[in-house]
Design an enzyme around this catalytic site. Sequence first.
Site, PDB file in Angstrom:
ATOM      1  CB  VAL A 121      -0.928  -0.098   1.279  1.00  0.00           C
ATOM      2  CG1 VAL A 121      -1.966  -1.101   1.138  1.00  0.00           C
ATOM      3  CG2 VAL A 121      -0.177  -0.076   2.687  1.00  0.00           C
ATOM      4  CB  VAL A 171       3.840  -2.025  -9.634  1.00  0.00           C
ATOM      5  CG1 VAL A 171       3.265  -0.613  -9.618  1.00  0.00           C
ATOM      6  CG2 VAL A 171       3.816  -2.646 -10.950  1.00  0.00           C
ATOM      7  CE  LYS A 172       4.961   0.852  -1.287  1.00  0.00           C
ATOM      8  NZ  LYS A 172       4.633   0.293  -0.085  1.00  0.00           N
ATOM      9  CG  LEU A 173       9.974  -3.636  -4.464  1.00  0.00           C
ATOM     10  CD1 LEU A 173      10.345  -5.035  -4.759  1.00  0.00           C
ATOM     11  CD2 LEU A 173      10.602  -3.152  -3.092  1.00  0.00           C
ATOM     12  CG  ASN A 176       8.019   2.533  -2.002  1.00  0.00           C
ATOM     13  OD1 ASN A 176       7.249   3.043  -2.240  1.00  0.00           O
ATOM     14  ND2 ASN A 176       8.067   1.756  -0.776  1.00  0.00           N
TER      15      ASN A 176
END
Length: 303
Positions: A121, A171-173, A176
Amino acid sequence: MNHSNTRRIAVIGLGAMGGAMASTLHKAGWEVTGFDPFDAARAAAEAAGIATTANLGDVAGTPYAVLSLPAASMVETTVPQLLAAPGTMAIVDTTTSEPGTSKKMAELAEAQGAAFVDAPVSGGRDGAATGSLSAFVGATDAALTAAEPVLLALTGGKYSHIGGPGSGNVVKLLNNVLAAANLVSVGEALGVAKAYGIDPVKAAASISEASGGSKVSAAMYPNWVLTGTHDSGFSMGLMARDAALAVDVAAQIGETPSLLAAVANQWQEALAILGPRADFTEIARTVAPAVTPAGPRTPPPAA
């Protein structure tokens, strides 16, 4: 199926994010049990009216579970324990984890008639506390359907189904590491502006209305850096880890993103100076110390 039974949920990890998500679910009418090995985390949840346990086995077989853990290795040890008793319908993993781990856990859950989705998230403590997080979801269509009631409660529908298991993690990595790069570049740019005698607050505001603007220039620097508060609630250690993981994930498929690798290295250098518990916005104290009232941070003395 009994409605009250399907509104039972376990939240695994009651830190800043997990505790806020547990509170949001509790306020939304879910019957929440929180697990955390640390007394202080459980006490904070209990003060918000949430039942807790220090024994992970107590929540095995709960219909729904949300994971908010520090690392993929903990996901790998936790999921089998949750599936050790029958009854689990869906596990929603909000951990910034690794795609290989999520693929394994999805296969394990499916073999036992349950669903596992990777749903890291974004939105921080405020988003977790208000049910307005955004989520990057990796899951099969069937697993997504099973987990959707939880995702809706945490995001208000603001989630993206990226693809199969593990794709949410990827995609979260990437998100970030892009934020990590932007924190450095905006800081350096505002440092140049200040050297010219320009107020960094005004520079950030004007840039944020133009093509170079971003959430970093519009919110992170004004709220946490230019004020000197550095209290976002997300740590330097976690951001440095995520940036490094993003580059590692790329390397696993033969990609060599040189700019992102340079950014990841810069965060490792800042980590050595600032320490893992520093707020991640304190990167400004190493790349542009003149723009934050907190000033520069020097390396700790050698042991």
